[in-house]
Design an enzyme around this catalytic site. Structure first.
Site, PDB file in Angstrom:
ATOM      1  CB  SER A  52      -0.944   0.010   1.211  1.00  0.00           C
ATOM      2  OG  SER A  52      -0.206   0.023   2.418  1.00  0.00           O
ATOM      3  CG  HIS A  53       1.942   3.345   2.482  1.00  0.00           C
ATOM      4  ND1 HIS A  53       0.903   2.547   2.920  1.00  0.00           N
ATOM      5  CD2 HIS A  53       1.512   4.616   2.615  1.00  0.00           C
ATOM      6  CE1 HIS A  53      -0.095   3.308   3.329  1.00  0.00           C
ATOM      7  NE2 HIS A  53       0.233   4.571   3.158  1.00  0.00           N
ATOM      8  CG  ASP A 193      -3.727  -2.446   2.716  1.00  0.00           C
ATOM      9  OD1 ASP A 193      -3.143  -2.849   1.694  1.00  0.00           O
ATOM     10  OD2 ASP A 193      -3.260  -2.560   3.856  1.00  0.00           O
TER      11      ASP A 193
END
Ligand code: NDP
Ligand code: PYC
Length: 342
Positions: A52-53, A193
């Site tokens: 997600s990052h 997410d």
């Protein structure tokens, strides 16, 4: 080009992925200094398997830039030293360069006073917090970082967004290269997410959000129109409120509702401040920090000795794999990123 591929993943050597990230960011108009600092954070995320990052953030950063509110060139301004407080004005640019520019003064403040506070203001924030935490623990200091985001999350007992996904990250230095670090959203799931689930057309686990009518939902689109939920009911909700206060009102910067209002429907990265605290065990332990460090190690052994894992262990294992074999990137995402690089 030493990229290798399986059906749905490509593996790219770390330096090559860093170069690609820099090319993408430079092509969006960022200065070399911003592109390098952002690429370091984004590639570290992918290297440690934080999907997600990781490099997905190149797409969201490009979108944020297109919205037109980010300053692509602004040099962060470090305020003159003032006791334990270090202030950096990011001047409506992305946050990683502001953190890098404030770090030496934060370390110095913690060593001098036992405690240092880095206040970053007016930054667009898109990243995980653990890279900052690890940069501090590398100096033998403990660290705590907090930041708001956009108001996406309803308080426990309510169904209208007030809080951001508001991460809390903590680090404790340990002998060797892997400090004790945890870093999590105070929402049941990070917004990143939720976006990845939406892109993949997959439902979220139960308990992550409610739809616009306040009814429980697992549909990421319906939850984006309704509200996300805090983790742990009233406990996560109270922690999230604390993040709003400490990394918003306390430091004189926006809270998540104000960040979302400023966004005005652009769907860009949140814009606000960040509070990062550093603690020097040599000053705070009152003597013999090595003995107290040993007591901390005994606590970690009591955790792992019964088969439980420490937070970040999964990340560190992913890091070791990435360093040995290259960084895994989903094939479809890699194609999108290459397109952004032109
Ligand atoms: P996760 O729930 O994936 O992980 C939270 C933490 O718990 C990690 O340190 C993780 O370590 C650890 N952990 C997970 N499972 C276990 C376990 N079984 N035993 C022990 N520890 C465990 O994090 P989130 O999805 O909540 O957040 C992901 C990232 O999103 C964070 O890095 C956060 O900073 C970022 N974020 C950023 C925001 C911003 O505004 N900038 C907003 C919200 C989130 P490990 O990684 O090793 O699994
Ligand atoms: O994943 O919640 C999130 C997030 C917000 C800002 C950056 N990441």
């Amino acid at each position: 080009m030493s990229t290798t591929a399986s059906n749905d993943t490509v593996r790219i050597p770390l330096p090559e992925l860093h170069d690609l990230a820099c090319r993408v960011l430079r092509r969006q108009g960022l200065s070399q200094a911003h592109a390098e600092a952002m690429a370091r954070t984004i590639v570290a995320g992918q290297r440690d398997d934080c999907q997600s990052h990781g490099v997905y953030r190149l797409i969201t950063c490009a979108h944020t830039i297109r919205a037109g509110k980010v300053d692509l060139q602004a040099e962060p301004v470090l305020a003159p030293a003032s006791g334990a407080v270090v202030r950096v004005d990011a001047r409506y640019a992305f946050s990683p360069l502001a953190f890098e520019r404030g770090l030496p003064a934060l370390v110095e403040a913690a060593r001098t006073h036992g405690l240092g506070a880095l206040v970053i203001q007016h930054c667009f924030h898109f990243s995980a917090l653990w890279p900052e935490i690890e940069a501090i623990t590398a100096h033998g200091l403990a660290a705590l970082a907090l930041t708001p985001s956009h108001a996406w999350v309803a308080p426990a007992g309510g169904h209208q967004p007030v809080f951001g996904t508001n991460p809390i990250a903590f680090g404790w230095p340990r002998p060797g290269p892997t400090p004790f670090v945890f870093d999590f959203a105070t929402s049941a799931i990070a917004r990143g997410d939720l976006e990845l689930h939406r892109r993949a057309g997959k439902p979220l686990p139960p308990g992550c959000g409610v739809d616009a009518q306040g009814q429980p939902s697992t549909d990421p689109v319906a939850i984006a129109q309704g509200a996300m939920l805090a983790f742990g009911g009233h406990k996560g909700s109270a922690l999230s409120a604390m993040v709003e206060l400490m990394a918003g009102a306390l430091i004189g910067d926006w809270m998540s509702r104000e960040s979302l209002a400023f966004d005005a429907g652009d769907g860009a990265a949140p814009c606000h401040g960040e509070l990062i605290l550093a603690f020097d065990p040599a000053r705070l332990s009152g003597g013999d920090p090595a003995a107290h460090q040993q007591r901390a190690e005994e606590m970690f052994a009591a955790i792992t000795g019964q088969g439980a894992r420490l937070p970040s262990q999964r990340r560190y294992e992913a890091r070791a794999r990435s360093l040995a074999e290259g960084v895994a990137v989903p094939r479809a995402l890699y194609a999108e990123i290459q397109a952004l690089a032109g």
